[in-house]
Design an enzyme around this catalytic site. Structure first.
Site, PDB file in Angstrom:
ATOM      1  N   LEU A 105       1.038  -0.928   0.008  1.00 15.98           N
ATOM      2  CA  LEU A 105      -0.029  -0.011   0.090  1.00 15.98           C
ATOM      3  C   LEU A 105       0.664   1.168  -0.019  1.00 15.98           C
ATOM      4  O   LEU A 105       1.787   1.172   0.755  1.00 15.98           O
ATOM      5  CB  LEU A 105      -1.015  -0.130   1.091  1.00 15.98           C
ATOM      6  N   ASP A 106       0.446   2.390  -0.922  1.00 18.14           N
ATOM      7  CA  ASP A 106       1.224   3.318  -0.707  1.00 18.14           C
ATOM      8  C   ASP A 106       1.415   4.142   0.595  1.00 18.14           C
ATOM      9  O   ASP A 106       0.538   3.690   1.630  1.00 18.14           O
ATOM     10  CB  ASP A 106       0.500   4.751  -1.590  1.00 18.14           C
ATOM     11  N   LYS A 107       2.590   4.676   1.162  1.00 15.75           N
ATOM     12  CA  LYS A 107       2.726   5.550   1.971  1.00 15.75           C
ATOM     13  C   LYS A 107       1.571   6.051   2.710  1.00 15.75           C
ATOM     14  O   LYS A 107       0.988   6.027   3.839  1.00 15.75           O
ATOM     15  CB  LYS A 107       4.136   6.538   2.037  1.00 15.75           C
ATOM     16  N   LYS A 197      -4.808   5.229  -8.372  1.00 19.09           N
ATOM     17  CA  LYS A 197      -4.404   6.637  -8.320  1.00 19.09           C
ATOM     18  C   LYS A 197      -4.385   7.022  -9.870  1.00 19.09           C
ATOM     19  O   LYS A 197      -4.914   7.876 -10.393  1.00 19.09           O
ATOM     20  CB  LYS A 197      -2.975   7.409  -7.637  1.00 19.09           C
TER      21      LYS A 197
END
Ligand code: URA
Length: 246
Positions: A105-107, A197
């Site tokens: 998962l992205d930050k 995104k």
């Protein structure tokens, strides 16, 4: 992890440091499957072994799978020299047993993260071949139109500086639709770099918040942000089942 030293096993169980557990073993405080063992270096098959230390009973399991409610600002990585990772937030026992994050998962993405020591399970959950659905809830900076829905359901072609590919069809449920902000749930079976995104970016939208809610049929429950818990076998089985609701 079949044969393991008794002192290592006890440290993995979180009973104490190597030195502390060696003392306990030598003192005769430890029974394995009802047999007292006083040699810290004794090796045995620890899987599902009942281990008694003083008055406390433990069962050793080498394979562990964890559900975490990831917070923003934490990296999904094993280790990082500068930044806090999800592994830094776990007790040593899970690190010692080889638990690793499944996918990334992205930050700034929050929500359901699975960590496991079961390499085969991890592979099945992230391999596009197995098509395990992941449900995300995205907050976007504008409306989500019928044309956006059609594009998502058909499979969006992504062309950007990170590469080109056609995303597999997504399932979509619009939770809120507004001129300036909307909330959209989608289920996708792939996990390409910044995939959600980038899908919205191709429709001219910026994702201002992203949370993962489910993998397969396993939904994030009421864990506090940053908290985690171990999953039982029934819950692990849900991870691989086709999720049909959003
Ligand atoms: N898609 C993204 O863009 N980011 C994530 O963290 C997960 C899926």
């Amino acid at each position: 992890m079949s044969q393991i030293r008794l002192d290592k096993c006890l440290t993995l169980l979180g009973i104490g440091t190597r030195t502390e557990v060696k003392t306990l073993i030598r003192k005769g405080a430890v029974l394995v499957r009802d047999q007292r063992i006083t040699d810290p270096s004794a090796k045995f098959d620890a899987e599902n072994a009942e281990i008694q230390v003083g008055a406390t009973q433990y069962v050793f399991k080498s394979s562990r799978t964890i559900m975490m409610n990831k917070t923003a600002g934490v990296l999904t990585a094993a280790r990082d020299p500068k930044q806090k990772t999800v592994m830094d937030t776990l007790p040593e026992i899970y690190v010692g047993l080889g638990c690793m994050p499944v996918g990334r998962l992205d930050k700034d993405t929050t929500g359901l993260l699975i960590l496991t020591s079961d390499g085969q399970l991890a592979h099945r959950l992230i391999s596009p071949m197995h098509e395990v659905g992941k449900v995300y809830e995205a907050v976007i900076d504008g409306p989500f139109t019928d044309m956006d829905r059609e594009a998502f359901e058909r499979g969006i072609e992504i062309r950007d500086s990170d590469g080109t590919f056609t995303a597999k069809p997504a399932k979509v449920r619009v939770m809120e639709n507004g001129d300036h902000e909307s909330i959209v749930r989608l289920s996708i079976t792939e996990g390409k770099y910044h995939q959600v995104k980038r899908m919205f970016a191709m429709r001219g939208r910026t994702v201002t918040g992203l949370r993962r809610l489910a993998i397969g049929r396993l939904w994030l429950d009421h864990l506090e942000p940053g908290a985690f818990r171990e999953l039982g076998p029934e819950e692990i089985a849900l991870l691989e089942q086709d999720g049909d609701e959003l």
